[in-house]
Design a protein around this motif. Structure first.
Motif, PDB file in Angstrom:
ATOM      1  N   HIS A   1       0.839  -1.186   0.000  1.00 37.42           N
ATOM      2  CA  HIS A   1       0.000   0.000   0.000  1.00 37.42           C
ATOM      3  C   HIS A   1       0.880   1.244   0.000  1.00 37.42           C
ATOM      4  CE1 HIS A   1      -3.116  -2.866   1.368  1.00 37.42           C
ATOM      5  NE2 HIS A   1      -2.145  -3.333   2.135  1.00 37.42           N
ATOM      6  N   HIS A   2       0.552   2.193  -0.854  1.00 39.36           N
ATOM      7  CA  HIS A   2       1.270   3.468  -0.836  1.00 39.36           C
ATOM      8  C   HIS A   2       0.755   4.337   0.298  1.00 39.36           C
ATOM      9  CE1 HIS A   2       1.731   2.392  -5.218  1.00 39.36           C
ATOM     10  NE2 HIS A   2       2.965   2.698  -4.903  1.00 39.36           N
ATOM     11  N   ARG A   3       1.630   5.218   0.803  1.00 42.37           N
ATOM     12  CA  ARG A   3       1.214   6.259   1.732  1.00 42.37           C
ATOM     13  C   ARG A   3       1.776   7.589   1.246  1.00 42.37           C
ATOM     14  NH1 ARG A   3       1.539   1.800   5.315  1.00 42.37           N
ATOM     15  NH2 ARG A   3      -0.397   1.567   6.508  1.00 42.37           N
ATOM     16  N   THR A   4       1.151   8.679   1.661  1.00 44.51           N
ATOM     17  CA  THR A   4       1.609   9.996   1.246  1.00 44.51           C
ATOM     18  C   THR A   4       2.837  10.403   2.042  1.00 44.51           C
ATOM     19  OG1 THR A   4       0.269  11.161   2.892  1.00 44.51           O
ATOM     20  CG2 THR A   4      -0.782  10.659   0.764  1.00 44.51           C
ATOM     21  N   ARG A   5       3.502  11.433   1.578  1.00 44.73           N
ATOM     22  CA  ARG A   5       4.647  11.974   2.321  1.00 44.73           C
ATOM     23  C   ARG A   5       4.212  12.395   3.721  1.00 44.73           C
ATOM     24  NH1 ARG A   5       9.754  14.764   1.321  1.00 44.73           N
ATOM     25  NH2 ARG A   5       9.603  14.105  -0.853  1.00 44.73           N
ATOM     26  N   GLU A   6       3.042  13.012   3.815  1.00 41.96           N
ATOM     27  CA  GLU A   6       2.545  13.451   5.126  1.00 41.96           C
ATOM     28  C   GLU A   6       2.331  12.269   6.058  1.00 41.96           C
ATOM     29  OE1 GLU A   6      -1.233  15.962   7.057  1.00 41.96           O
ATOM     30  OE2 GLU A   6      -1.036  15.728   4.879  1.00 41.96           O
ATOM     31  N   GLU A   7       1.756  11.195   5.535  1.00 40.95           N
ATOM     32  CA  GLU A   7       1.522  10.006   6.365  1.00 40.95           C
ATOM     33  C   GLU A   7       2.845   9.391   6.806  1.00 40.95           C
ATOM     34  OE1 GLU A   7      -2.641   8.068   4.775  1.00 40.95           O
ATOM     35  OE2 GLU A   7      -0.907   8.012   3.425  1.00 40.95           O
ATOM     36  N   PHE A   8       3.812   9.326   5.913  1.00 36.99           N
ATOM     37  CA  PHE A   8       5.110   8.767   6.276  1.00 36.99           C
ATOM     38  C   PHE A   8       5.808   9.652   7.312  1.00 36.99           C
ATOM     39  CE2 PHE A   8       9.768   8.372   5.375  1.00 36.99           C
ATOM     40  CZ  PHE A   8       9.933   7.088   5.865  1.00 36.99           C
ATOM     41  N   THR A   9       5.745  10.955   7.116  1.00 31.05           N
ATOM     42  CA  THR A   9       6.388  11.892   8.047  1.00 31.05           C
ATOM     43  C   THR A   9       5.819  11.755   9.445  1.00 31.05           C
ATOM     44  OG1 THR A   9       6.803  13.441   6.227  1.00 31.05           O
ATOM     45  CG2 THR A   9       6.895  14.334   8.462  1.00 31.05           C
ATOM     46  N   GLU A  10       4.533  11.416   9.525  1.00 32.99           N
ATOM     47  CA  GLU A  10       3.871  11.289  10.832  1.00 32.99           C
ATOM     48  C   GLU A  10       4.500  10.191  11.680  1.00 32.99           C
ATOM     49  OE1 GLU A  10      -0.747  11.407  12.526  1.00 32.99           O
ATOM     50  OE2 GLU A  10      -0.335  10.797  10.449  1.00 32.99           O
ATOM     51  N   PHE A  11       5.105   9.190  11.046  1.00 30.86           N
ATOM     52  CA  PHE A  11       5.772   8.137  11.808  1.00 30.86           C
ATOM     53  C   PHE A  11       6.889   8.706  12.681  1.00 30.86           C
ATOM     54  CE2 PHE A  11       4.540   5.226   8.113  1.00 30.86           C
ATOM     55  CZ  PHE A  11       3.502   4.637   8.812  1.00 30.86           C
ATOM     56  N   PHE A  12       7.427   9.854  12.319  1.00 33.91           N
ATOM     57  CA  PHE A  12       8.592  10.424  13.001  1.00 33.91           C
ATOM     58  C   PHE A  12       8.220  11.548  13.970  1.00 33.91           C
ATOM     59  CE2 PHE A  12       9.990   8.366   9.194  1.00 33.91           C
ATOM     60  CZ  PHE A  12      11.168   7.746   9.560  1.00 33.91           C
ATOM     61  N   ASP A  13       6.934  11.732  14.216  1.00 34.60           N
ATOM     62  CA  ASP A  13       6.497  12.762  15.158  1.00 34.60           C
ATOM     63  C   ASP A  13       7.145  12.532  16.524  1.00 34.60           C
ATOM     64  OD1 ASP A  13       4.930  13.946  13.278  1.00 34.60           O
ATOM     65  OD2 ASP A  13       3.004  13.344  14.132  1.00 34.60           O
ATOM     66  N   GLY A  14       7.682  13.586  17.096  1.00 35.10           N
ATOM     67  CA  GLY A  14       8.303  13.501  18.412  1.00 35.10           C
ATOM     68  C   GLY A  14       9.759  13.105  18.380  1.00 35.10           C
ATOM     69  N   LEU A  15      10.280  12.796  17.204  1.00 35.84           N
ATOM     70  CA  LEU A  15      11.688  12.425  17.063  1.00 35.84           C
ATOM     71  C   LEU A  15      12.485  13.594  16.493  1.00 35.84           C
ATOM     72  CD1 LEU A  15      11.369   8.850  15.491  1.00 35.84           C
ATOM     73  CD2 LEU A  15      11.432   9.483  17.917  1.00 35.84           C
ATOM     74  N   GLU A  16      13.775  13.576  16.743  1.00 41.35           N
ATOM     75  CA  GLU A  16      14.679  14.571  16.159  1.00 41.35           C
ATOM     76  C   GLU A  16      15.146  14.034  14.815  1.00 41.35           C
ATOM     77  OE1 GLU A  16      17.662  14.589  19.148  1.00 41.35           O
ATOM     78  OE2 GLU A  16      16.467  15.764  20.589  1.00 41.35           O
ATOM     79  N   LEU A  17      14.646  14.621  13.719  1.00 43.79           N
ATOM     80  CA  LEU A  17      14.992  14.119  12.393  1.00 43.79           C
ATOM     81  C   LEU A  17      16.457  14.364  12.074  1.00 43.79           C
ATOM     82  CD1 LEU A  17      11.934  15.071  10.149  1.00 43.79           C
ATOM     83  CD2 LEU A  17      12.798  12.765  10.611  1.00 43.79           C
ATOM     84  N   VAL A  18      17.096  13.336  11.567  1.00 37.38           N
ATOM     85  CA  VAL A  18      18.469  13.462  11.075  1.00 37.38           C
ATOM     86  C   VAL A  18      18.404  14.114   9.696  1.00 37.38           C
ATOM     87  CG1 VAL A  18      20.499  12.165  10.305  1.00 37.38           C
ATOM     88  CG2 VAL A  18      19.245  11.442  12.370  1.00 37.38           C
ATOM     89  N   LYS A  19      19.282  15.083   9.450  1.00 38.89           N
ATOM     90  CA  LYS A  19      19.287  15.729   8.137  1.00 38.89           C
ATOM     91  C   LYS A  19      19.566  14.691   7.048  1.00 38.89           C
ATOM     92  CE  LYS A  19      20.794  20.281   9.798  1.00 38.89           C
ATOM     93  NZ  LYS A  19      21.832  21.334   9.714  1.00 38.89           N
ATOM     94  N   PRO A  20      18.934  14.790   5.905  1.00 44.92           N
ATOM     95  CA  PRO A  20      18.086  15.877   5.387  1.00 44.92           C
ATOM     96  C   PRO A  20      16.608  15.716   5.690  1.00 44.92           C
ATOM     97  CG  PRO A  20      18.495  14.313   3.644  1.00 44.92           C
ATOM     98  CD  PRO A  20      19.214  13.787   4.861  1.00 44.92           C
ATOM     99  N   GLY A  21      16.236  14.971   6.702  1.00 42.97           N
ATOM    100  CA  GLY A  21      14.832  14.771   7.031  1.00 42.97           C
ATOM    101  C   GLY A  21      14.190  13.743   6.120  1.00 42.97           C
ATOM    102  N   VAL A  22      12.900  13.920   5.856  1.00 41.88           N
ATOM    103  CA  VAL A  22      12.176  13.010   4.971  1.00 41.88           C
ATOM    104  C   VAL A  22      12.520  13.368   3.531  1.00 41.88           C
ATOM    105  CG1 VAL A  22       9.903  12.246   4.187  1.00 41.88           C
ATOM    106  CG2 VAL A  22      10.300  12.700   6.620  1.00 41.88           C
ATOM    107  N   THR A  23      13.058  12.410   2.804  1.00 44.74           N
ATOM    108  CA  THR A  23      13.525  12.686   1.450  1.00 44.74           C
ATOM    109  C   THR A  23      13.441  11.424   0.615  1.00 44.74           C
ATOM    110  OG1 THR A  23      15.350  13.672   0.194  1.00 44.74           O
ATOM    111  CG2 THR A  23      15.942  12.149   1.963  1.00 44.74           C
TER     112      THR A  23
END
Length: 285
Positions: A228-250
């Motif tokens: 199943h595909h998910r949107t960028r927004e849905e994937f980004t939500e998995f990382f809520d509350g975490l400190e994203l390592v650069k370059p973030g979601v890409t």
């Protein structure tokens, strides 16, 4: 009609479903492995006809996994929980981690018996089964998987862990609360742990081949592991509350690229969205 193993195929481990192709074994075939059966190869060959660069995209995912494990190991992470680890192939988590830190440890988890059997054989052959472990289980059951992972004695729950879910979350259906599953695992790992994941998407893909991508998704519905595909927004939500390592979601090829990027086919190198895969890493504060 019951599917029977090809006479040239190895003996199937107990519990292997040869009625339908399986994603772990298909992926192994894409990467040139041998832990697959005729039904998986036939499926893979049809997939290549539908989407000719699918093997290159599989290689991108494997390279992404390797770069992420190496990054975490260089940050001092020396224990890993690889959920949906698949069939062992070039660049397994424990091999990459140990190349950075000889004391690194890993627990592999997969629900495909072939993946589990081959992982166990690999660890025993390398003489490292006392430092790494493999579990046959379903990552969608964190309440069961977590204590079993700790029971192996490989992981210390008081120290940071590299939690990996690469190339697997898209096999968790839209009605199976993938976000809740991820958040449960993140609630169990200690501060300083990293979460590393990838996901297939159609969101932002520039390449004019949407019909081929949808045809592949329809083809996987014939397997035991539809995706199943998910949107960028849905994937980004998995990382809520975490400190994203650069370059973030890409896009997967753009996450800490190395010399391997120069070996990619031109189409992917010029348009990373063609990979159809988003990737990211986050650190639990």
């Amino acid at each position: 009609m019951t599917q029977v193993p090809d006479p040239a195929d190895p003996q199937a481990p107990e519990g292997v479903d040869l009625e339908r192709p399986n994603a772990a074994r298909i992926y192994d075939w894409f990467l040139g492995g041998t832990a697959n059966w005729a039904i998986d190869r036939e499926f893979g060959e049809r997939a290549v006809k539908t989407f000719p660069t699918i093997k290159s995209i599989a290689q991108l995912g494997r390279q992404f996994l390797g770069r992420g494990v190496e990054y975490m190991a260089r940050q001092g992470i020396d224990q890993f929980l690889d959920l949906g680890s698949g069939v062992p192939t070039v660049g397994n988590v424990h091999e990459i981690a140990v190349s950075v830190n000889p004391d690194a440890r890993c627990v592999y988890v997969d629900n495909e018996p072939v993946a589990v059997a081959h992982s166990q054989i690999l660890l025993e052959r390398e003489g490292v089964a006392d430092r790494h472990a493999v579990i046959h289980g379903d990552l969608r059951q964190p309440g069961e998987i977590w204590p079993r992972a700790l029971d192996t004695g490989v992981l210390d729950p008081k120290r940071p862990i590299g939690l990996i879910m690469c190339g697997v979350l898209y096999f968790v259906g839209p009605d199976e609360d993938a976000l809740g599953i991820v958040r449960k695992y993140l609630s169990l790992v200690p501060s300083g742990s990293y979460f590393f994941a990838s996901h297939l998407t159609l969101d932002g893909v520039k390449s004019p081949d949407e019909d081929s991508r949808e045809a592949i998704r329809e083809q996987y519905k014939q397997s035991s592991t539809p995706f199943h595909h998910r949107t960028r927004e849905e994937f980004t939500e998995f990382f809520d509350g975490l400190e994203l390592v650069k370059p973030g979601v890409t896009w997967v090829p753009e996450w800490h690229p190395d010399e391997a990027a120069s070996r990619l086919i031109n189409r992917i190198a010029e348009d990373p969205s063609f990979s159809g895969g988003l990737g990211a890493m986050g650190r639990k504060p």
